[in-house]
Design a protein around this motif. Structure first.
Motif, mmCIF file in Angstrom:
data_model
loop_
_atom_site.group_PDB
_atom_site.id
_atom_site.type_symbol
_atom_site.label_atom_id
_atom_site.label_comp_id
_atom_site.label_asym_id
_atom_site.label_seq_id
_atom_site.Cartn_x
_atom_site.Cartn_y
_atom_site.Cartn_z
ATOM 1 N N VAL A 263 0.843 -1.194 0.000
ATOM 2 C CA VAL A 263 0.000 0.000 0.000
ATOM 3 C C VAL A 263 0.879 1.245 0.000
ATOM 4 C CG1 VAL A 263 -1.888 -1.130 1.238
ATOM 5 C CG2 VAL A 263 -0.109 0.057 2.537
ATOM 6 N N ARG A 264 0.246 2.376 -0.337
ATOM 7 C CA ARG A 264 0.821 3.690 -0.077
ATOM 8 C C ARG A 264 -0.112 4.369 0.914
ATOM 9 N NH1 ARG A 264 4.944 5.585 -3.123
ATOM 10 N NH2 ARG A 264 5.218 6.773 -1.189
ATOM 11 N N ILE A 265 0.394 4.734 2.051
ATOM 12 C CA ILE A 265 -0.459 5.263 3.111
ATOM 13 C C ILE A 265 -0.486 6.788 3.104
ATOM 14 C CG2 ILE A 265 -0.057 3.262 4.594
ATOM 15 C CD1 ILE A 265 1.730 5.186 6.305
ATOM 16 N N GLU A 266 -1.534 7.325 3.685
ATOM 17 C CA GLU A 266 -1.614 8.738 4.041
ATOM 18 C C GLU A 266 -1.427 8.789 5.557
ATOM 19 O OE1 GLU A 266 -1.460 11.994 4.917
ATOM 20 O OE2 GLU A 266 -2.103 12.261 2.822
ATOM 21 N N PRO A 267 -0.248 9.208 6.055
ATOM 22 C CA PRO A 267 -0.008 9.184 7.510
ATOM 23 C C PRO A 267 -1.033 9.957 8.323
ATOM 24 C CG PRO A 267 2.041 9.545 6.315
ATOM 25 C CD PRO A 267 0.936 9.658 5.308
ATOM 26 N N GLU A 268 -1.586 11.023 7.753
ATOM 27 C CA GLU A 268 -2.607 11.777 8.467
ATOM 28 C C GLU A 268 -3.839 10.915 8.722
ATOM 29 O OE1 GLU A 268 -4.877 14.908 10.232
ATOM 30 O OE2 GLU A 268 -2.722 14.534 10.043
ATOM 31 N N SER A 269 -4.148 9.992 7.800
ATOM 32 C CA SER A 269 -5.283 9.095 8.017
ATOM 33 C C SER A 269 -5.010 8.137 9.170
ATOM 34 C CB SER A 269 -5.592 8.307 6.742
ATOM 35 O OG SER A 269 -6.207 9.130 5.780
ATOM 36 N N VAL A 270 -3.770 7.674 9.285
ATOM 37 C CA VAL A 270 -3.402 6.814 10.417
ATOM 38 C C VAL A 270 -3.626 7.583 11.719
ATOM 39 C CG1 VAL A 270 -1.517 5.567 11.532
ATOM 40 C CG2 VAL A 270 -1.761 5.486 9.035
ATOM 41 N N ARG A 271 -3.143 8.825 11.759
ATOM 42 C CA ARG A 271 -3.307 9.641 12.963
ATOM 43 C C ARG A 271 -4.782 9.898 13.263
ATOM 44 N NH1 ARG A 271 -4.136 14.169 15.321
ATOM 45 N NH2 ARG A 271 -5.139 14.970 13.455
ATOM 46 N N ARG A 272 -5.563 10.194 12.236
ATOM 47 C CA ARG A 272 -6.986 10.482 12.441
ATOM 48 C C ARG A 272 -7.744 9.263 12.960
ATOM 49 N NH1 ARG A 272 -8.552 13.777 6.899
ATOM 50 N NH2 ARG A 272 -7.048 15.482 7.146
ATOM 51 N N SER A 273 -7.458 8.095 12.406
ATOM 52 C CA SER A 273 -8.208 6.906 12.829
ATOM 53 C C SER A 273 -7.916 6.577 14.291
ATOM 54 C CB SER A 273 -7.875 5.714 11.925
ATOM 55 O OG SER A 273 -6.540 5.301 12.085
ATOM 56 N N ILE A 274 -6.647 6.732 14.699
ATOM 57 C CA ILE A 274 -6.301 6.483 16.106
ATOM 58 C C ILE A 274 -6.980 7.519 16.997
ATOM 59 C CG2 ILE A 274 -4.401 6.369 17.768
ATOM 60 C CD1 ILE A 274 -2.610 5.446 15.402
ATOM 61 N N THR A 275 -6.965 8.772 16.562
ATOM 62 C CA THR A 275 -7.617 9.831 17.330
ATOM 63 C C THR A 275 -9.113 9.555 17.467
ATOM 64 O OG1 THR A 275 -5.977 11.458 16.589
ATOM 65 C CG2 THR A 275 -8.072 12.315 17.418
ATOM 66 N N MET A 290 -9.959 1.931 1.020
ATOM 67 C CA MET A 290 -8.894 1.544 0.099
ATOM 68 C C MET A 290 -9.134 2.182 -1.270
ATOM 69 S SD MET A 290 -7.468 -2.229 -1.028
ATOM 70 C CE MET A 290 -9.036 -2.812 -1.648
ATOM 71 N N PHE A 291 -8.096 2.831 -1.765
ATOM 72 C CA PHE A 291 -8.124 3.410 -3.106
ATOM 73 C C PHE A 291 -7.322 2.531 -4.063
ATOM 74 C CE2 PHE A 291 -9.429 6.912 -0.544
ATOM 75 C CZ PHE A 291 -10.164 7.759 -1.366
ATOM 76 N N ASP A 292 -7.555 2.732 -5.341
ATOM 77 C CA ASP A 292 -6.844 1.984 -6.376
ATOM 78 C C ASP A 292 -5.398 2.472 -6.444
ATOM 79 O OD1 ASP A 292 -5.857 0.930 -8.833
ATOM 80 O OD2 ASP A 292 -7.891 0.812 -9.625
ATOM 81 N N LEU A 293 -4.459 1.571 -6.261
ATOM 82 C CA LEU A 293 -3.047 1.953 -6.257
ATOM 83 C C LEU A 293 -2.583 2.450 -7.623
ATOM 84 C CD1 LEU A 293 -0.598 2.036 -4.363
ATOM 85 C CD2 LEU A 293 -0.016 -0.275 -5.136
ATOM 86 N N LEU A 294 -3.240 2.007 -8.696
ATOM 87 C CA LEU A 294 -2.847 2.394 -10.050
ATOM 88 C C LEU A 294 -3.727 3.503 -10.628
ATOM 89 C CD1 LEU A 294 -2.156 -1.169 -11.513
ATOM 90 C CD2 LEU A 294 -0.537 0.418 -10.452
ATOM 91 N N ASP A 295 -4.846 3.785 -9.994
ATOM 92 C CA ASP A 295 -5.750 4.854 -10.418
ATOM 93 C C ASP A 295 -6.146 5.599 -9.151
ATOM 94 O OD1 ASP A 295 -7.427 6.494 -11.804
ATOM 95 O OD2 ASP A 295 -8.789 4.921 -12.517
ATOM 96 N N ARG A 296 -5.282 6.478 -8.695
ATOM 97 C CA ARG A 296 -5.243 6.941 -7.317
ATOM 98 C C ARG A 296 -6.516 7.616 -6.800
ATOM 99 N NH1 ARG A 296 0.214 7.120 -5.909
ATOM 100 N NH2 ARG A 296 -0.470 7.259 -3.744
ATOM 101 N N PRO A 297 -7.282 8.375 -7.591
ATOM 102 C CA PRO A 297 -8.481 8.997 -7.008
ATOM 103 C C PRO A 297 -9.695 8.082 -6.958
ATOM 104 C CG PRO A 297 -8.185 9.770 -9.247
ATOM 105 C CD PRO A 297 -7.014 8.871 -8.952
ATOM 106 N N ASP A 324 -14.869 7.489 -8.508
ATOM 107 C CA ASP A 324 -13.726 8.282 -8.961
ATOM 108 C C ASP A 324 -13.931 9.743 -8.544
ATOM 109 O OD1 ASP A 324 -11.703 9.605 -10.304
ATOM 110 O OD2 ASP A 324 -11.859 8.360 -12.097
ATOM 111 N N PHE A 325 -13.109 10.225 -7.610
ATOM 112 C CA PHE A 325 -13.261 11.587 -7.106
ATOM 113 C C PHE A 325 -12.827 12.643 -8.122
ATOM 114 C CE2 PHE A 325 -13.549 9.342 -3.090
ATOM 115 C CZ PHE A 325 -14.494 10.090 -2.398
ATOM 116 N N SER A 326 -12.119 12.241 -9.169
ATOM 117 C CA SER A 326 -11.783 13.210 -10.213
ATOM 118 C C SER A 326 -12.961 13.429 -11.161
ATOM 119 C CB SER A 326 -10.560 12.748 -11.005
ATOM 120 O OG SER A 326 -10.842 11.578 -11.756
ATOM 121 N N VAL A 327 -13.905 12.501 -11.158
ATOM 122 C CA VAL A 327 -15.105 12.613 -11.989
ATOM 123 C C VAL A 327 -16.240 13.273 -11.220
ATOM 124 C CG1 VAL A 327 -16.861 11.283 -13.251
ATOM 125 C CG2 VAL A 327 -14.446 10.618 -13.388
#
Length: 386
Positions: A263-275, A290-297, A324-327
């Protein structure tokens, strides 16, 4: 004491495909009841660093996005926090507008501030009208010259129920490059490390993480927080069960946060979930998406359920996923404004309180399938929600 619930952030990577998840400067319309983006002005050059950005003269940028809107309905439903404070820092002539939505995605403006020079705009927000859904966010409109956005936070003076942070449990099989990248992202995120007591990396492979280029440097930076554990390949379930057991034995965390290796993580999401877990009114399993690792949005699922007949897991509203958040960004997607309850969450990223571990036990020895769904169902039968 003031506690940060969410930091407003921008992407770790210089990847334009990620921008719609963090900020939305686009103009949108509706054709045949479907959202249509009619501009393409987002530019990585306007992102100055992890916390600041440039708002070009005459433009409007909305932070009503996946990573930067505040999920008011979930905080109202699952925690006792009822007052949240938003602080927005800007330099230059601008208008700061605060919005909320309801469970149908209908937006309503809450406050408007005209600012100039170095300004700090503060907004006190009450969480008492979000029982069926809704987010809170802000927009910045630049006037006759560029505006510097210098950061923002969502905070509360409410004290968390659980005082300690989480131990991370990463299970891996021959994905050393991904693991070193994850460890590096965590080492570069001091706000996340503040709530991470320990990182257990369960290495079940033959291509060892400890042999990967860059491991020695990041291990030195993480110091005693990082512990590598070698064991035979017992599948994802066996690796996660080991992380659960190590967390219980150490008794230094109130949670174990399970993470996939590839995976590629967003560290802020880790912090938010623990909070969020620390503030939950009762011990609650806190899932992440979980987002698509090859189609990121592209988001794979918002909430997941298990049908009794036939007995199978699936996405809630699976006919609308992936999204798709870009759409269609968050503000253009009414479905995502409803509070959606889940039966379980995949263990690509899932926070489990140690109180639940002690009560219902460890992961089912299922190797790689059904361990996450079965565990949440078992916890649910014991009275612990996801």
């Amino acid at each position: 004491m003031t506690h940060v619930l969410q930091n407003v952030v921008f992407p770790l990577e210089r990847d334009p495909d990620l921008l719609p998840l963090y900020a939305d400067p686009e103009t949108w319309s509706v054709i045949d009841e479907e959202p249509v983006r009619v501009s393409s002005v987002a530019h990585l050059g306007n992102v100055l660093d992890r916390r600041s950005a440039r708002v070009v003269a005459g433009r409007r940028v909305s932070f009503g996005t996946y990573f930067n809107a505040f999920p008011a309905s979930y905080w109202q439903h699952w925690t006792s926090v009822r007052r949240v404070h938003l602080t927005v820092r800007t330099t230059g002539p601008a208008t700061v507008l605060v919005y909320r939505s309801n469970g149908s995605g209908v937006k309503q403006r809450l406050e408007t501030r005209e600012v100039d020079g170095e300004a700090e705009s503060s907004f006190d927000l009450v969480l008492d009208q979000y029982s069926d859904g809704g987010w809170i966010w802000f927009d910045i409109v630049a006037d006759e010259s560029n505006v510097l956005f210098r950061g923002a936070e969502w905070t509360t003076d409410h004290e968390p129920i659980r005082p300690r942070g989480a131990s991370l449990g990463i299970t891996t099989f021959n994905k050393p490059d991904y693991c070193v990248a994850t460890l590096t992202d965590l080492a570069n995120a001091p706000e996340a490390l503040e709530v991470i007591e320990r990182i257990y990396l369960i290495d079940q492979g033959t291509a060892l993480v400890s042999d990967q280029e860059g491991y020695a440097d990041v291990a030195a930076r993480l110091g005693d927080k990082l512990r590598i554990i070698r064991q035979p390949n017992l599948g994802g379930s066996g690796g996660f069960a080991r992380a659960m057991l190590e967390t219980l034995d150490a008794d230094e965390s109130d949670f174990v946060q399970l993470l996939d290796d590839d995976v590629r993580i967003e560290p802020e999401s880790v912090r938010r979930s623990i909070t969020f877990g620390r503030y939950a009114s009762e011990p609650t399993i806190v899932g992440a998406h979980m987002f698509d690792l090859l189609d990121r949005p592209k988001l794979h699922a918002w909430a997941e359920v298990v049908d009794e007949q036939p007995f199978m897991w699936r996405n809630l509203f699976q006919e609308r996923m992936p999204h798709d958040f870009s759409v269609a960004n968050l503000r253009q997607t009414p479905l995502l404004h409803a509070r959606l309850d889940a039966d379980y969450n995949g263990w690509w990223m899932c926070l489990i309180p140690t109180a639940i571990l002690r009560d219902v036990g460890l992961a089912l020895p299922a190797f790689i399938k059904w361990d996450d769904a079965e565990y949440c169902l078992r916890a649910g039968e014991a009275g612990y929600p996801t």
